[in-house]
Design a protein around this motif. Sequence first.
Motif, PDB file in Angstrom:
ATOM      1  N   GLY A 171       0.784  -1.237   0.000  1.00 51.85           N
ATOM      2  CA  GLY A 171       0.000   0.000   0.000  1.00 51.85           C
ATOM      3  C   GLY A 171       0.812   1.283   0.000  1.00 51.85           C
ATOM      4  N   ASN A 178      -9.089  -1.698  -2.396  1.00 49.61           N
ATOM      5  CA  ASN A 178      -7.700  -2.156  -2.324  1.00 49.61           C
ATOM      6  C   ASN A 178      -7.569  -3.413  -1.456  1.00 49.61           C
ATOM      7  N   ASP A 217      -5.281   7.155  -2.185  1.00 50.92           N
ATOM      8  CA  ASP A 217      -5.561   6.053  -1.258  1.00 50.92           C
ATOM      9  C   ASP A 217      -5.361   4.685  -1.889  1.00 50.92           C
ATOM     10  N   ASN A 218      -4.312   4.560  -2.692  1.00 49.24           N
ATOM     11  CA  ASN A 218      -4.006   3.243  -3.258  1.00 49.24           C
ATOM     12  C   ASN A 218      -5.195   2.707  -4.055  1.00 49.24           C
TER      13      ASN A 218
END
Length: 327
Positions: free
Chosen positions: A227, A267, A313-314
Motif C-alpha cells: 500500500g 484495495n 488512497d491506493n
Amino acid sequence: MKLFLLCFLILIPAFLASEVWDSFKKTYNKSYATLGEENFRKQIFLERLKIIEEQNHKFERGLSSFSVTINQFADLTKEELFKTKPDGSQGGKVGSSARPSRPREDVPDSIDWRDYGVITPVVDQMFCESCWAFAVVGTVEAHVGIYRQEDVRLSQQNLVDCVDINFDCDQYLDIQMVDKTYQYITDNNGIDTVESYPYESYNVGPCRFSSETIGAKIAGYVNVTEGDEEELKTVVGTIGPVTVVITTDMMWGAYQNGVYYNEDCMNTTEIFNHVVVVVGYGNENGEDFWLVKNSWGTWFGQEGYIKMARNRDNNCGIASIARYPIM
Ligand SMILES: *[C@@H]1O[C@H](CO)[C@@H](O)[C@H](O)[C@H]1NC(C)=O
Ligand SMILES: *[C@@H]1O[C@H](CO)[C@@H](O)[C@H](O)[C@H]1NC(C)=O
Ligand SMILES: *[C@@H]1O[C@H](CO)[C@@H](O)[C@H](O)[C@H]1NC(C)=O
C-alpha cells in the motif's frame, strides 16, 4: 468507427442500434454460432454502450478524469472478462518486506521507461487467465534491458506450464501467483526465450523448460511495502518497472483516455483480479497517475496502456502487491 460510436450513440434509435452492432461485429471480426448467442451478445453490447456514453458525458463535463470506448471486449460479460473470486474465498493477508532503495531526493517527478527503450511491445494474453505470466515477463524483460542492455523476449508459456501444475486458464486469479512466479524463475535458474517456447493461448501443457534456451536469470525479487505508493514511486523512478496486482471492472476494460479513477475500486486483496506492469508515473492535468502496461494487445486503452490514479488512497490496490526482480 470509434468516433462514430462516441458521438452519435446516446440517443440512438433502435434501427440505428443494429447498424452500430453490425459495424462493431465487422470491426472486430465477430461471428456467433447461433442467433441466440448473437442476440445475447448484442444485448450486452447495447447495455455497455449506454454505460460508456454516460461515463463520457461525465468526462466531457469535467466530472470525471477519464473517458472510455467500445473495444473488442464490449460483447463480453464482466465474468468473462475478469474472473473475480467468489465472496470471501482465497484472499489472504499480504506481507511485505521493505527495502528502501536509493535516497528519495533522486526520485524524478515523472518517468516513462518507454523513453529508455527498455519496454518490450504490448502483447495479448488472449483467453487465458495468464495475466500474471505476462506481467512478470514484461517486468523482467524491462529489467534485462535496464541492467544488461539486452533486448530479450521471454516465454509466458514457460511460466503457464511450470510455475504451478494446478494452474488452468479458466481459474480465478490466485494472488500468490506473482510471488510464486518470481520464486520459480529464481529457483529454476532462468526462464526460456519466447522463440524457443512460444505462447499457446489457451493451452496448459507439461513443463517443457530447457536450460539450453534460457533468455534471462534473476537473483531474486523484492516486495514493495504493501500500500505504500511513495515507495512504489521510488522503486519505479530509480530502479525500474514493477509487477502489480489490481482490481479491475468493466469501466477499466473500456478505458480510452485520461487518468482512470474509480471510487468503488477497493484495495482489499480478496477481490484482486488482474496483474499488470507499472512502467512509469507522472501528472496529467493535475491528476497524478501510474503508467500501466496491460496484456490485452494494443487495441486496449492507449496502444495497450492505461493511466491509473496515483496518490488517491491506493486506488484499485495498485501498491498492495507490488514486486520487482533483482538482476
Ligand atoms: C479482422 O480481420 C481482418 C482481415 O482478416 C484483419 O486485417 C483485421 O486486423 C482484423 N481485425 C481485428 C480487430 O482482429
Ligand atoms: C513477499 O510477500 C509474500 C506474501 O507475504 C511472501 O510470501 C513472500 O515470501 C515475500 N517475498 C519476499 C521476497 O519477501
Ligand atoms: C485502502 O484504501 C483506504 C481508503 O480508500 C485507505 O484509507 C487505506 O489506507 C488503503 N489501504 C492500503 C493498505 O493501501
